[in-house]
Write a protein that holds these residues in place. Structure first.
Motif, PDB file in Angstrom:
ATOM      1  N   ARG A 129     -10.436   5.093  -9.639  1.00 41.66           N
ATOM      2  CA  ARG A 129     -11.593   5.830 -10.147  1.00 41.66           C
ATOM      3  C   ARG A 129     -12.229   6.583  -8.997  1.00 41.66           C
ATOM      4  O   ARG A 129     -11.959   6.291  -7.824  1.00 41.66           O
ATOM      5  CB  ARG A 129     -12.579   4.937 -10.871  1.00 41.66           C
TER       6      ARG A 129
ATOM      7  N   TYR B 245      -2.901   4.281  -9.959  1.00 44.88           N
ATOM      8  CA  TYR B 245      -2.812   2.863  -9.584  1.00 44.88           C
ATOM      9  C   TYR B 245      -3.918   2.065 -10.274  1.00 44.88           C
ATOM     10  O   TYR B 245      -4.931   2.641 -10.704  1.00 44.88           O
ATOM     11  CB  TYR B 245      -2.893   2.725  -8.049  1.00 44.88           C
TER      12      TYR B 245
ATOM     13  N   LYS C 256     -14.424   6.437   9.140  1.00 38.95           N
ATOM     14  CA  LYS C 256     -13.391   6.584   8.126  1.00 38.95           C
ATOM     15  C   LYS C 256     -14.145   6.643   6.811  1.00 38.95           C
ATOM     16  O   LYS C 256     -15.247   6.094   6.715  1.00 38.95           O
ATOM     17  CB  LYS C 256     -12.485   5.362   8.094  1.00 38.95           C
TER      18      LYS C 256
ATOM     19  N   ALA D 127      -0.116   0.937  -0.058  1.00 42.20           N
ATOM     20  CA  ALA D 127      -1.411   1.616  -0.244  1.00 42.20           C
ATOM     21  C   ALA D 127      -1.754   2.265   1.093  1.00 42.20           C
ATOM     22  O   ALA D 127      -2.804   2.003   1.681  1.00 42.20           O
ATOM     23  CB  ALA D 127      -2.475   0.608  -0.665  1.00 42.20           C
ATOM     24  N   ILE D 128      -0.826   3.081   1.588  1.00 43.32           N
ATOM     25  CA  ILE D 128      -0.902   3.547   2.976  1.00 43.32           C
ATOM     26  C   ILE D 128      -1.368   5.000   3.090  1.00 43.32           C
ATOM     27  O   ILE D 128      -1.234   5.610   4.145  1.00 43.32           O
ATOM     28  CB  ILE D 128       0.445   3.347   3.708  1.00 43.32           C
ATOM     29  N   GLY D 129      -1.926   5.530   1.983  1.00 39.47           N
ATOM     30  CA  GLY D 129      -2.616   6.800   2.091  1.00 39.47           C
ATOM     31  C   GLY D 129      -1.739   8.041   2.055  1.00 39.47           C
ATOM     32  O   GLY D 129      -0.631   8.019   1.499  1.00 39.47           O
TER      33      GLY D 129
ATOM     34  N   ARG E 292      -4.106  -3.887   8.412  1.00 37.72           N
ATOM     35  CA  ARG E 292      -4.059  -3.481   9.817  1.00 37.72           C
ATOM     36  C   ARG E 292      -5.478  -3.237  10.336  1.00 37.72           C
ATOM     37  O   ARG E 292      -5.840  -3.703  11.411  1.00 37.72           O
ATOM     38  CB  ARG E 292      -3.204  -2.215   9.971  1.00 37.72           C
ATOM     39  N   THR E 293      -6.273  -2.497   9.557  1.00 46.55           N
ATOM     40  CA  THR E 293      -7.668  -2.242   9.945  1.00 46.55           C
ATOM     41  C   THR E 293      -8.561  -2.488   8.735  1.00 46.55           C
ATOM     42  O   THR E 293      -8.336  -1.893   7.679  1.00 46.55           O
ATOM     43  CB  THR E 293      -7.855  -0.766  10.384  1.00 46.55           C
TER      44      THR E 293
ATOM     45  N   GLN F 280      -9.669  -0.603  -4.392  1.00 45.08           N
ATOM     46  CA  GLN F 280      -9.821  -0.501  -5.848  1.00 45.08           C
ATOM     47  C   GLN F 280      -8.761  -1.313  -6.591  1.00 45.08           C
ATOM     48  O   GLN F 280      -9.038  -1.878  -7.650  1.00 45.08           O
ATOM     49  CB  GLN F 280      -9.731   0.971  -6.275  1.00 45.08           C
TER      50      GLN F 280
ATOM     51  N   TRP G 182      -7.691   9.400   8.775  1.00 48.76           N
ATOM     52  CA  TRP G 182      -6.847  10.502   8.300  1.00 48.76           C
ATOM     53  C   TRP G 182      -7.557  11.849   8.492  1.00 48.76           C
ATOM     54  O   TRP G 182      -6.915  12.887   8.441  1.00 48.76           O
ATOM     55  CB  TRP G 182      -6.367  10.288   6.865  1.00 48.76           C
TER      56      TRP G 182
ATOM     57  N   ASP H  90     -14.945   7.908  -6.280  1.00 53.08           N
ATOM     58  CA  ASP H  90     -16.027   7.259  -5.543  1.00 53.08           C
ATOM     59  C   ASP H  90     -17.276   8.141  -5.478  1.00 53.08           C
ATOM     60  O   ASP H  90     -18.245   7.807  -4.821  1.00 53.08           O
ATOM     61  CB  ASP H  90     -15.575   6.829  -4.139  1.00 53.08           C
TER      62      ASP H  90
ATOM     63  N   GLY I 284      -1.910  -2.100   3.435  1.00 55.28           N
ATOM     64  CA  GLY I 284      -2.974  -1.102   3.508  1.00 55.28           C
ATOM     65  C   GLY I 284      -4.232  -1.631   2.868  1.00 55.28           C
ATOM     66  O   GLY I 284      -4.168  -2.370   1.870  1.00 55.28           O
ATOM     67  N   THR I 285      -5.380  -1.271   3.467  1.00 53.55           N
ATOM     68  CA  THR I 285      -6.671  -1.730   2.936  1.00 53.55           C
ATOM     69  C   THR I 285      -7.704  -0.601   2.966  1.00 53.55           C
ATOM     70  O   THR I 285      -8.853  -0.802   3.341  1.00 53.55           O
ATOM     71  CB  THR I 285      -7.187  -2.956   3.731  1.00 53.55           C
ATOM     72  N   GLY I 286      -7.270   0.614   2.585  1.00 50.36           N
ATOM     73  CA  GLY I 286      -8.207   1.733   2.425  1.00 50.36           C
ATOM     74  C   GLY I 286      -8.736   1.764   0.998  1.00 50.36           C
ATOM     75  O   GLY I 286      -8.648   0.771   0.263  1.00 50.36           O
ATOM     76  N   SER I 287      -9.272   2.925   0.593  1.00 43.69           N
ATOM     77  CA  SER I 287      -9.904   3.046  -0.739  1.00 43.69           C
ATOM     78  C   SER I 287      -8.982   2.632  -1.871  1.00 43.69           C
ATOM     79  O   SER I 287      -9.400   1.946  -2.811  1.00 43.69           O
ATOM     80  CB  SER I 287     -10.316   4.499  -0.998  1.00 43.69           C
ATOM     81  N   SER I 288      -7.718   3.060  -1.800  1.00 42.86           N
ATOM     82  CA  SER I 288      -6.791   2.778  -2.917  1.00 42.86           C
ATOM     83  C   SER I 288      -6.569   1.276  -3.047  1.00 42.86           C
ATOM     84  O   SER I 288      -6.526   0.733  -4.162  1.00 42.86           O
ATOM     85  CB  SER I 288      -5.453   3.478  -2.690  1.00 42.86           C
TER      86      SER I 288
HETATM   87  O1  N01 Z   1      -5.460   5.653   2.190  1.00 39.71           O
HETATM   88  P1  N01 Z   1      -6.147   5.324   3.613  1.00 39.71           P
HETATM   89  P2  N01 Z   1      -6.024   5.451   0.714  1.00 39.71           P
HETATM   90  N1  N01 Z   1       1.173  -0.495   8.666  1.00 39.71           N
HETATM   91  O2  N01 Z   1      -5.463   6.227   4.572  1.00 39.71           O
HETATM   92  C1  N01 Z   1      -2.884   1.295   6.192  1.00 39.71           C
HETATM   93  C2  N01 Z   1      -9.275   9.034  -1.198  1.00 39.71           C
HETATM   94  N2  N01 Z   1      -9.326   8.117  -2.268  1.00 39.71           N
HETATM   95  O3  N01 Z   1      -5.000   5.891  -0.239  1.00 39.71           O
HETATM   96  O4  N01 Z   1      -6.509   2.057   8.876  1.00 39.71           O
HETATM   97  C3  N01 Z   1       0.126  -1.121   8.152  1.00 39.71           C
HETATM   98  O5  N01 Z   1      -7.614   5.353   3.528  1.00 39.71           O
HETATM   99  C4  N01 Z   1      -4.063   1.870   6.905  1.00 39.71           C
HETATM  100  O6  N01 Z   1      -4.354   1.118   8.053  1.00 39.71           O
HETATM  101  P3  N01 Z   1      -5.093   1.855   9.313  1.00 39.71           P
HETATM  102  C5  N01 Z   1     -10.373   8.636  -0.235  1.00 39.71           C
HETATM  103  O7  N01 Z   1     -10.943   9.785   0.303  1.00 39.71           O
HETATM  104  C6  N01 Z   1     -10.358   8.255  -3.050  1.00 39.71           C
HETATM  105  O8  N01 Z   1      -6.591   4.095   0.542  1.00 39.71           O
HETATM  106  O9  N01 Z   1      -4.378   3.175   9.517  1.00 39.71           O
HETATM  107  N3  N01 Z   1      -0.870  -0.527   7.516  1.00 39.71           N
HETATM  108  C7  N01 Z   1      -5.115   1.790   5.809  1.00 39.71           C
HETATM  109  O10 N01 Z   1      -5.648   0.510   5.698  1.00 39.71           O
HETATM  110  C8  N01 Z   1      -9.627   7.845   0.758  1.00 39.71           C
HETATM  111  O11 N01 Z   1     -10.233   7.787   2.019  1.00 39.71           O
HETATM  112  C9  N01 Z   1     -10.506   7.412  -4.044  1.00 39.71           C
HETATM  113  O12 N01 Z   1      -4.920   0.906  10.432  1.00 39.71           O
HETATM  114  C10 N01 Z   1      -0.804   0.803   7.381  1.00 39.71           C
HETATM  115  C11 N01 Z   1      -4.303   2.093   4.561  1.00 39.71           C
HETATM  116  O13 N01 Z   1      -2.949   1.833   4.877  1.00 39.71           O
HETATM  117  C12 N01 Z   1      -8.298   8.550   0.776  1.00 39.71           C
HETATM  118  O14 N01 Z   1      -8.060   8.932  -0.554  1.00 39.71           O
HETATM  119  C13 N01 Z   1      -9.635   6.374  -4.287  1.00 39.71           C
HETATM  120  C14 N01 Z   1       0.270   1.547   7.877  1.00 39.71           C
HETATM  121  C15 N01 Z   1      -4.401   3.534   4.146  1.00 39.71           C
HETATM  122  O15 N01 Z   1      -5.708   3.827   3.843  1.00 39.71           O
HETATM  123  C16 N01 Z   1      -7.140   7.732   1.228  1.00 39.71           C
HETATM  124  O16 N01 Z   1      -7.239   6.423   0.672  1.00 39.71           O
HETATM  125  C17 N01 Z   1      -8.553   6.245  -3.462  1.00 39.71           C
HETATM  126  C18 N01 Z   1       1.290   0.846   8.553  1.00 39.71           C
HETATM  127  N4  N01 Z   1       2.330   1.486   9.070  1.00 39.71           N
HETATM  128  C19 N01 Z   1      -8.401   7.132  -2.464  1.00 39.71           C
HETATM  129  N5  N01 Z   1       0.064   2.850   7.591  1.00 39.71           N
HETATM  130  C20 N01 Z   1     -11.670   7.700  -4.831  1.00 39.71           C
HETATM  131  O17 N01 Z   1     -12.366   6.849  -5.211  1.00 39.71           O
HETATM  132  C21 N01 Z   1      -1.110   2.901   6.938  1.00 39.71           C
HETATM  133  N6  N01 Z   1      -1.630   1.667   6.806  1.00 39.71           N
HETATM  134  C22 N01 Z   1     -11.950   9.139  -5.066  1.00 39.71           C
END
Ligand code: N01
Length: 542
Positions: A66, A62, A337, A387-389, A219-220, A202, A502, A68, A195-199
């Motif tokens: 990169r 995506y 998290k 970007a839901i992990g 969501r969070t 970035q 997660w 972290d 989604g607003t996690g790491s992915s």
């Molecule tokens: O996934 P996440 P990611 N409706 O699970 C939301 C690694 N990583 O791909 O927090 C609405 O962190 C969810 O909301 P909530 C790294 O270890 C590493 O971003 O569940 N929203 C959250 O905001 C990382 O921790 C790098 O309330 C929904 C988001 O989606 C792990 O991978 C880079 C939903 C998911 O965030 C995962 O990261 C990227 C719904 N039904 C990732 N379901 C590096 O840099 C989920 N969400 C190595």
């Protein structure tokens, strides 16, 4: 049924389907496992679903992807020559650079001839009479091996979007964990990202730079610390390389396996000024070290709140609209998290073409032909990014139909949460090893050293089995039960279980809420070493 020789790619065509060891996955764990076992003279076959090596770095393409963890740390140390010769260009390596590295390792150690690509393992069954694993792939090919090692990764199975109406949407949808290899150009588009996690942290700044308008559905909110990414100068590289053995040894004494230390000071035992100075210093340095500013941040909620306050103040400094700043401010535990690290995430919300939608105030309704609704309001979209992990830590293993003694299914055994001994082995599943499996430090550490530690332990174990004429090794039920209790007990003494992360499986509806990783790399390694030295206590050998 086809045999391997009928389906093998040219680089892996040996004519045989029987091996000492079959390794599932050719990411960083699978590559090193192959190298180690081959060095011990075992016949090994690696089976990989993708068309190339690299695991997570093969799939996660995506925008802005990169690592972290700093590149000089997120790299192998088993070969001093490799460590000295490879040059990282930036403090945090991009996905393409990490993939180049994985390919370089595969070529440098001539690994490809024992890897078969484009083969997804669908089943693995232990045959007690033959004392062998039979591995079945998606095309019906069957292979067998005395040992099966899973190197399937902790974050490799995307969390499937199950939003009402997804199939109705007229435009394209994307998942950050399965990005098209040719890339996506969002120029001129109205894009929604969920989604607003790491992915997302970035990719949001980059998508916002292309899109006509980007809607971020949150969501969070996540805690986000600046990466402070920069090119790695030659002099920096020379200095690190000169000191590599000492730095690597030091990292092994850290709970998370990283170079940076957790200061042995309580956040509550210092003055306000000193606390602020300490957070500022880590903030300016950037990266995951922030949670190591004090020793009690993940133990004491009052201590954690001071770290959270500091980060929330930084959001207010950057984000101009107070309501948006407030919505972006997490109320959870810092580090509960995985911390996100960014390059311009918060600044993106000052752009005219970016809108944050707080799903707590405007819940997601459904996806429609033209976009989606939130809080009853329609958002017209050309593309949607999920970007839901991931279905983390267990997803890749439970999706394979793994059957141990008596036909017992791993997915059933883990229905109430994963049960392992050391995160490496499962009672009832002899001669199966799970690299960075649930119950091991894995995702709470720098993955590369953790992978190497597991691979070395497994290689030594299989070598010892051969030396001592043993054919079967299996974790005892008692050892497994005690280990699961220990993993839970350690986690219960921390703030980790308070977050819907997660790490707990909380992101997947219906997944049992169990804290999966083992907290503390150095004591874990010590225990693994003691167990091996004792002749594998907690295991039955025959
Ligand atoms: O996934 P996440 P990611 N409706 O699970 C939301 C690694 N990583 O791909 O927090 C609405 O962190 C969810 O909301 P909530 C790294 O270890 C590493 O971003 O569940 N929203 C959250 O905001 C990382 O921790 C790098 O309330 C929904 C988001 O989606 C792990 O991978 C880079 C939903 C998911 O965030 C995962 O990261 C990227 C719904 N039904 C990732 N379901 C590096 O840099 C989920 N969400 C190595």
């Amino acid at each position: 049924m086809q045999t391997l020789s009928e389906t093998a790619s040219p680089q892996a065509r040996t004519g045989s389907a029987d091996f000492d060891v079959i390794v599932v996955g050719a990411g960083f764990a699978g590559l090193y496992m192959l190298h180690r076992l081959r060095g011990l003279g075992f016949s090994v076959r690696v089976l990989e679903a993708a068309s190339g090596v690299g695991g997570t770095w093969y799939w996660n393409r995506y925008p802005g992807a990169r690592c972290d963890v700093e590149s000089v740390e997120y790299s192998y140390q088993f070969s001093p020559e490799l460590q000295q010769e490879w040059e990282w260009s930036e403090r945090y390596a991009t996905q393409p650079e990490l993939l180049r590295y994985a390919n370089h390792v595969a070529d440098r150690f001539d690994l490809r001839r024992d890897i078969q690509f484009d083969l997804r393992v669908t089943a693995a069954t232990f045959d007690e009479a033959a004392n062998r694993w039979t591995i079945v792939t998606h095309d019906g090919a069957r292979l067998s091996a005395t040992y099966c090692v899973t190197a399937t990764g902790c974050l490799s199975v995307p969390n499937e979007p199950k939003f009402k109406g997804t199939e109705m949407f007229a435009g394209p949808t994307y998942h950050t964990g399965r990005w098209p290899h040719e890339g996506v150009d969002f120029t001129g588009q109205r894009v929604g990202i969920i989604g607003t996690g790491s992915s997302a942290v970035q990719s949001v700044p980059i998508i916002a730079g292309q899109a006509e308008h980007l809607y971020v559905f949150q969501r969070t909110p996540s805690f986000v610390v600046p990466a402070r990414n920069a090119p790695l100068s030659l002099s920096e590289q020379v200095a690190i390389k000169a000191d590599y053995p000492a730095l690597r040894a030091l990292a092994k004494t850290r709970r998370n396996g990283l170079f940076c230390e957790t200061r042995d000071v309580s956040a509550l035992g210092v003055s306000d000024e000193e606390r602020e100075r300490a957070y500022r210093e880590r903030w300016d340095r950037g990266g995951l070290c922030y949670t190591g500013t004090f020793n009690d941040l993940l133990i004491d909620s009052r201590a954690n709140e001071t770290a959270a306050d500091f980060l929330r103040a930084r959001i207010r400094e950057v984000v101009k609209d107070p309501a948006t700043a407030e919505a972006l401010s997490p109320r959870t535990v810092v580090g509960g998290k995985r911390l996100c690290i960014d390059i311009g995430y918060y600044e993106t919300f000052n752009r005219e073409n970016v809108t944050l939608i707080d799903l707590n105030k405007a819940p997601l309704g459904e996806i429609t032909r033209d976009g989606l609704t939130a809080g009853g309001k329609p958002y017209r979209l050309d593309s949607i990014v999920f970007a839901i992990g991931f279905d983390a830590m267990t997803g890749a293993l439970t999706r394979i139909d793994i059957r141990g003694r008596g036909g017992a299914r791993l997915a059933e055994k883990w229905a109430e949460g994963p049960r392992t001994y050391l995160g490496l082995s499962v009672a009832g599943f002899p001669n199966l090893f799970t690299i960075t499996g649930p119950g091991s430090p894995s995702v709470l550490t720098n993955m590369l050293p953790t992978i190497e530690q597991h691979v070395d332990w497994v290689a030594e174990c299989i070598g010892t089995m051969r030396e001592r004429n043993f054919r079967r090794i299996e974790a005892t039920q008692n050892a497994e039960t005690a280990w699961v209790a220990r993993v839970n007990e350690i986690a219960a003494g921390t703030l980790f279980p308070t977050c819907n992360s997660w790490y707990l499986g909380a992101n997947i509806p219906g997944k049992p809420r169990v804290f999966m990783p083992y907290i503390g790399f150095p004591p874990y390694v010590e225990e693994c070493n003691e167990i091996a030295a004792s002749g594998y206590s907690g295991f039955a050998l025959s």
